[in-house]
Scaffold this motif. Structure first.
Motif, PDB file in Angstrom:
ATOM      1  N   LEU A 224     115.062 -10.309  73.444  1.00  0.00           N
ATOM      2  CA  LEU A 224     115.213  -9.397  74.566  1.00  0.00           C
ATOM      3  C   LEU A 224     116.419  -8.498  74.309  1.00  0.00           C
ATOM      4  O   LEU A 224     117.405  -8.924  73.693  1.00  0.00           O
ATOM      5  CB  LEU A 224     115.419 -10.234  75.814  1.00  0.00           C
ATOM      6  CG  LEU A 224     115.290  -9.598  77.197  1.00  0.00           C
ATOM      7  CD1 LEU A 224     113.907  -9.021  77.403  1.00  0.00           C
ATOM      8  CD2 LEU A 224     115.582 -10.668  78.257  1.00  0.00           C
TER       9      LEU A 224
ATOM     10  N   ARG B 218     110.862  -5.528  80.976  1.00  0.00           N
ATOM     11  CA  ARG B 218     109.668  -4.691  80.748  1.00  0.00           C
ATOM     12  C   ARG B 218     109.461  -4.514  79.252  1.00  0.00           C
ATOM     13  O   ARG B 218     110.417  -4.364  78.488  1.00  0.00           O
ATOM     14  CB  ARG B 218     109.825  -3.317  81.403  1.00  0.00           C
ATOM     15  CG  ARG B 218     109.773  -3.328  82.916  1.00  0.00           C
ATOM     16  CD  ARG B 218     109.808  -1.909  83.464  1.00  0.00           C
ATOM     17  NE  ARG B 218     108.609  -1.172  83.151  1.00  0.00           N
ATOM     18  CZ  ARG B 218     108.455   0.143  83.380  1.00  0.00           C
ATOM     19  NH1 ARG B 218     109.447   0.843  83.896  1.00  0.00           N
ATOM     20  NH2 ARG B 218     107.324   0.750  83.090  1.00  0.00           N
ATOM     21  N   GLU B 219     108.202  -4.513  78.848  1.00  0.00           N
ATOM     22  CA  GLU B 219     107.853  -4.160  77.477  1.00  0.00           C
ATOM     23  C   GLU B 219     107.738  -2.638  77.410  1.00  0.00           C
ATOM     24  O   GLU B 219     106.926  -2.043  78.128  1.00  0.00           O
ATOM     25  CB  GLU B 219     106.536  -4.809  77.073  1.00  0.00           C
ATOM     26  CG  GLU B 219     106.606  -6.321  76.962  1.00  0.00           C
ATOM     27  CD  GLU B 219     105.287  -6.920  76.512  1.00  0.00           C
ATOM     28  OE1 GLU B 219     104.230  -6.285  76.767  1.00  0.00           O
ATOM     29  OE2 GLU B 219     105.292  -8.001  75.917  1.00  0.00           O
TER      30      GLU B 219
ATOM     31  N   ASP C 200     107.612   1.160  75.135  1.00  0.00           N
ATOM     32  CA  ASP C 200     107.249   1.808  73.880  1.00  0.00           C
ATOM     33  C   ASP C 200     108.501   2.130  73.073  1.00  0.00           C
ATOM     34  O   ASP C 200     109.583   2.352  73.637  1.00  0.00           O
ATOM     35  CB  ASP C 200     106.516   3.130  74.144  1.00  0.00           C
ATOM     36  CG  ASP C 200     105.232   2.954  74.936  1.00  0.00           C
ATOM     37  OD1 ASP C 200     104.704   1.823  74.967  1.00  0.00           O
ATOM     38  OD2 ASP C 200     104.763   3.955  75.512  1.00  0.00           O
TER      39      ASP C 200
ATOM     40  N   CYS D 283     106.037   3.361  78.883  1.00  0.00           N
ATOM     41  CA  CYS D 283     105.155   2.252  78.512  1.00  0.00           C
ATOM     42  C   CYS D 283     103.682   2.645  78.557  1.00  0.00           C
ATOM     43  O   CYS D 283     102.816   1.794  78.745  1.00  0.00           O
ATOM     44  CB  CYS D 283     105.405   1.046  79.410  1.00  0.00           C
ATOM     45  SG  CYS D 283     105.249   1.383  81.174  1.00  0.00           S
TER      46      CYS D 283
ATOM     47  N   ARG E 142     104.618  -0.583  73.650  1.00  0.00           N
ATOM     48  CA  ARG E 142     105.279  -1.787  74.173  1.00  0.00           C
ATOM     49  C   ARG E 142     105.879  -2.611  73.035  1.00  0.00           C
ATOM     50  O   ARG E 142     105.693  -3.824  72.957  1.00  0.00           O
ATOM     51  CB  ARG E 142     104.310  -2.595  75.019  1.00  0.00           C
ATOM     52  CG  ARG E 142     103.775  -1.779  76.193  1.00  0.00           C
ATOM     53  CD  ARG E 142     102.790  -2.538  77.055  1.00  0.00           C
ATOM     54  NE  ARG E 142     102.273  -1.670  78.101  1.00  0.00           N
ATOM     55  CZ  ARG E 142     102.465  -1.865  79.405  1.00  0.00           C
ATOM     56  NH1 ARG E 142     103.187  -2.887  79.843  1.00  0.00           N
ATOM     57  NH2 ARG E 142     101.944  -1.040  80.301  1.00  0.00           N
TER      58      ARG E 142
ATOM     59  N   LEU F 291     109.102  -3.325  72.187  1.00  0.00           N
ATOM     60  CA  LEU F 291     110.237  -4.226  72.404  1.00  0.00           C
ATOM     61  C   LEU F 291     110.373  -4.549  73.888  1.00  0.00           C
ATOM     62  O   LEU F 291     109.960  -3.758  74.743  1.00  0.00           O
ATOM     63  CB  LEU F 291     111.542  -3.594  71.910  1.00  0.00           C
ATOM     64  CG  LEU F 291     111.748  -3.470  70.390  1.00  0.00           C
ATOM     65  CD1 LEU F 291     113.046  -2.726  70.095  1.00  0.00           C
ATOM     66  CD2 LEU F 291     111.754  -4.833  69.721  1.00  0.00           C
ATOM     67  N   ARG F 292     110.987  -5.683  74.165  1.00  0.00           N
ATOM     68  CA  ARG F 292     111.244  -6.096  75.549  1.00  0.00           C
ATOM     69  C   ARG F 292     112.682  -5.750  75.917  1.00  0.00           C
ATOM     70  O   ARG F 292     113.617  -6.100  75.195  1.00  0.00           O
ATOM     71  CB  ARG F 292     110.997  -7.587  75.728  1.00  0.00           C
ATOM     72  CG  ARG F 292     109.551  -8.011  75.538  1.00  0.00           C
ATOM     73  CD  ARG F 292     109.389  -9.515  75.698  1.00  0.00           C
ATOM     74  NE  ARG F 292     110.280 -10.229  74.809  1.00  0.00           N
ATOM     75  CZ  ARG F 292     111.101 -11.211  75.190  1.00  0.00           C
ATOM     76  NH1 ARG F 292     111.149 -11.598  76.467  1.00  0.00           N
ATOM     77  NH2 ARG F 292     111.868 -11.833  74.315  1.00  0.00           N
TER      78      ARG F 292
END
Length: 296
Positions: free
Chosen positions: A85, A120-121, A123, A214, A287, A289-290
């Motif tokens: 994360l 949140r994932e 872009d 995203c 999406r 990376l978190r």
């Protein structure tokens, strides 16, 4: 509660200011992290190497810095098979990607917001094998970054960006380009091509939809001529839903991949860092990376 977190920072602001920044965030983070590791970087590329080589051993990486520091560290994190994360503690000039994620730019407030755990994932953009979070651009945007006076940047912060932009607009020269995107083509002359993953430029909101971070698409702006009315159109609007530029000098499209060709090699600005060139192939990793983000 996070088991193990890494906080990456540098002393670009000076030792005393850095100590004040750490003092603002560590009490907040300590209540929510079992093991917090601080790592101070001293030279370009060190943060990227650290995140690439050791990032997989943490469940959270916190980046205390501006858009350039975020760009560097994320390029290391994005190479990992199981990336941790990511949280951003904004201390830069513009902090545009942090703003895009609805994070406060006041450091202590940002730390508190991150620890609320909104995930949140999002872009991430790709260009020439490198990652970007906010944008890839050529023309006016690159000239603006290169023309910022380092002394003014330190003293005036975000105002230095607008001073540079206003000075650069007056001297902007068009260049020939060809843009292929998702089966379509645009060509002609422009003063700037801006391929965006984020929603802010120079601290100002861009007129892109709230889900643009995203949606699996890049927001592409083709600016055909420079001028203050055009900047006002671009940087003074907040919209909900699809934006249709009123100024005919602005072309706006959304695309998953873009092939940008220029008549001659041009310096490219990536998240405020000028080290790549166009022609370039630019795409999005949906999406990829978190991130810890601000609450709605």
């Amino acid at each position: 509660m996070y088991s193990r977190a890494l906080l990456v920072y540098n002393q670009n602001a000076g030792q005393q200011e850095t100590l004040q920044q750490l003092a603002a965030v560590i009490p907040v983070l300590a209540k929510n992290v079992k093991e917090l590791v601080l790592y101070q970087t001293f030279k370009p590329g060190e943060g990227e190497a650290l995140c690439r080589d050791q990032g997989g051993t943490y469940d959270l990486i916190l980046i205390m810095g501006g858009d350039g520091s975020v760009h560097e560290c994320v390029n290391g994190i994005a190479t990992l098979d199981h990336p941790p994360l990511v949280g951003i503690l904004p201390v830069g000039t513009c902090n545009d990607f942090a703003r895009s994620m609805n994070l406060p730019v006041e450091l202590a407030l940002a730390a508190d917001e991150l620890m609320k755990g909104h995930v949140r994932e999002l872009d991430i953009g790709m260009a020439q094998g490198r990652v970007f979070t906010n944008f890839f651009g050529v023309g006016l945007i690159t000239d603006t970054s290169e023309n910022i006076n380092p002394d003014l940047k330190g003293k005036l912060g975000k105002l230095s960006y607008f001073i540079s932009m206003l000075q650069t607009v007056r001297a902007a020269e068009p260049f020939s380009y060809s843009l292929e995107y998702d089966g379509h083509t645009s060509e002609g002359e422009a003063v700037m091509i801006y391929i965006s993953n984020g929603r802010y430029l120079g601290t100002r909101p861009l007129p892109f939809t709230l889900d643009s971070l995203c949606d699996g698409l890049l927001d592409v702006l083709i600016i055909r001529e420079a001028g203050l009315p055009l900047l006002k159109e671009l940087l003074s609007r907040k919209v909900e839903g699809e934006w249709k530029p009123a100024n005919e000098s602005i072309e706006y499209v959304k695309a998953a991949s873009v092939k940008l060709t220029t008549a001659k090699p041009m310096k490219a600005d990536t998240d405020g860092e000028v080290y790549m060139e166009a022609p370039a192939d630019v795409s999005v990793r949906p999406r990829g990376l978190r991130f810890l983000v601000g609450g709605e």
